[in-house]
Design a protein around this motif. Structure first.
Motif, short mmCIF file in Angstrom:
data_model
loop_
_atom_site.label_atom_id
_atom_site.label_comp_id
_atom_site.label_asym_id
_atom_site.label_seq_id
_atom_site.Cartn_x
_atom_site.Cartn_y
_atom_site.Cartn_z
N UNK A 94 18.05 5.38 75.46
CA UNK A 94 18.50 6.59 75.11
C UNK A 94 19.55 7.01 76.12
N UNK A 95 19.47 6.72 77.23
CA UNK A 95 20.75 7.05 78.12
C UNK A 95 21.13 5.77 78.95
N UNK A 96 22.46 5.72 78.90
CA UNK A 96 22.85 4.60 79.94
C UNK A 96 23.88 5.19 80.93
N UNK A 97 23.56 4.73 81.99
CA UNK A 97 24.21 5.21 83.39
C UNK A 97 25.19 3.88 83.88
N UNK A 98 26.50 4.01 83.72
CA UNK A 98 27.18 2.95 83.70
C UNK A 98 28.32 2.97 84.90
N UNK A 100 41.81 3.31 84.93
CA UNK A 100 43.28 3.98 85.32
C UNK A 100 43.26 5.00 86.29
N UNK A 101 41.93 6.03 85.85
CA UNK A 101 42.08 7.01 87.08
C UNK A 101 41.26 6.66 88.13
N UNK A 102 40.11 6.53 87.94
CA UNK A 102 38.90 6.13 89.10
C UNK A 102 39.15 4.93 89.71
N UNK A 103 39.10 3.64 89.21
CA UNK A 103 39.34 2.53 89.98
C UNK A 103 40.84 2.33 90.53
N UNK A 104 42.03 2.58 89.76
CA UNK A 104 43.31 2.63 90.30
C UNK A 104 43.28 3.67 91.33
N UNK A 105 42.85 4.98 90.95
CA UNK A 105 42.98 6.03 91.95
C UNK A 105 42.05 6.08 93.18
N UNK A 106 41.30 5.15 93.11
CA UNK A 106 40.12 4.99 94.07
C UNK A 106 39.33 6.21 94.52
N UNK A 107 38.79 6.83 93.20
CA UNK A 107 37.92 8.03 93.35
C UNK A 107 36.59 7.58 92.73
N UNK A 108 35.39 8.38 93.17
CA UNK A 108 34.23 7.95 92.64
C UNK A 108 34.08 8.33 91.49
N UNK A 109 33.32 7.69 90.57
CA UNK A 109 33.09 7.88 89.24
C UNK A 109 31.59 7.49 88.68
N UNK A 110 31.41 7.74 87.28
CA UNK A 110 30.06 7.31 86.62
C UNK A 110 30.49 7.47 85.25
N UNK A 111 29.94 6.66 84.57
CA UNK A 111 30.14 7.00 82.96
C UNK A 111 28.81 6.98 82.55
N UNK A 112 28.71 8.09 81.47
CA UNK A 112 27.24 8.46 81.22
C UNK A 112 27.29 8.08 79.48
N UNK A 113 26.37 7.44 79.07
CA UNK A 113 26.21 7.39 77.48
C UNK A 113 24.91 7.94 76.98
N UNK A 114 24.91 9.01 75.89
CA UNK A 114 23.84 9.64 75.60
C UNK A 114 23.49 9.04 74.17
N UNK A 115 22.34 8.77 73.54
CA UNK A 115 22.10 8.42 72.23
C UNK A 115 22.35 9.69 71.36
#
Length: 261
Positions: A169-173, A214-229
């Motif tokens: 139902x939800x992915x935390x990536x 491009x924005x998080x990994x290269x910019x070295x900032x914290x991140x999360x990706x959310x996928x919702x069905x």
């Protein structure tokens, strides 16, 4: 083939949608597939209305859900107005899926024979303004907060894709499990019977994806990706419900980060 040096005309929307730029939250919500607009000069890309409203053209429900969540968190929100079939703003230009000829088995006639000039236009007038605005927003938020924001790439996915049913139902990536990902998963699992997983139904494609690399990994900032069905957020009631759930989950993360830092 387009003859002018411009793709977007006066009747076309701006590619960048912004809200709550001055919000107090450490989270920054980004919706790469928020809209399904098509520049007037491209007509319908040869697609019927049903396809233009379907998941191949837009992340159904995610912008409204993110809008509710941004309101609840007082968090900045950025969205991209044009269909992912015109140009996918989460794919590196030049990749096969940047301007797809086929999506989930359906041919996109308007992408069958794109000239290099047309590709350049789509990148210059839609892709680049969106990512420039996102980079500027990250910089402004870093200055305002005194630390980098947590970039949250918000997406939705279809229950059935390529003839196969997805049972999450939800992915935390995330590229590797972190405190942010772990706390989000733990909190979301407290809400009823939701099936929440790590790196499902996708993992980040660090070679082909754009926003997080491009924005998080290269910019070295914290991140999360959310996928919702999408079947969870196809209605206004569902969008509000999921936004309230994520408000609580993000609140746990913010509190934990405050205690540790």
């Amino acid at each position: 083939m387009l003859k002018s040096t411009e793709l977007l005309g006066g009747s076309d929307p701006d590619p960048v949608m912004l809200g709550r730029e001055g919000g107090r939250s450490p989270f920054l919500l980004a919706c790469d597939h928020a809209g399904n607009a098509i520049p007037a000069r491209l007509g319908t890309l040869g697609l019927g209305e049903a396809d233009r409203e379907d998941h191949i053209a837009i992340d159904i429900g995610i912008f409204s859900t993110s809008h509710w969540l941004a309101h609840r968190l007082d968090a900045p929100l950025i969205g991209q107005a044009y269909s992912r079939l015109v140009i996918d703003c989460n794919r590196r230009p030049g990749t096969m899926t940047s301007m797809p000829k086929v999506s989930d088995g359906r041919i996109v006639p308007g992408n069958a024979d794109i000239s290099e000039e047309e590709r350049r236009q789509r990148v210059a007038e839609i892709f680049s303004p969106y990512h420039t605005a996102l980079a500027q927003l990250i910089a402004v938020r870093t200055s305002f907060l005194g630390m980098p924001p947590i970039l949250c790439a918000m997406h939705s996915f279809t229950r059935v894709y390529g003839g196969r049913t997805r049972d999450c139902d939800i992915g935390v990536i995330h590229g590797e499990e972190t405190e942010i990902a772990s706390r989000l998963i733990h909190r979301l699992k407290t809400f009823g019977d939701l099936r929440v997983g790590y790196n499902v139904p996708y993992e980040i494609d660090f070679a082909g994806d754009h926003t997080i690399p491009a924005h998080a990994v290269e910019g070295r900032i914290p991140y999360i990706e959310i996928e919702i069905c999408q079947d969870l957020i196809a209605t206004c009631a569902g969008q509000r419900k999921l936004a309230f759930m994520f408000e609580a989950a993000f609140g746990d993360v913010e509190a934990a980060l405050a205690r540790s830092g």
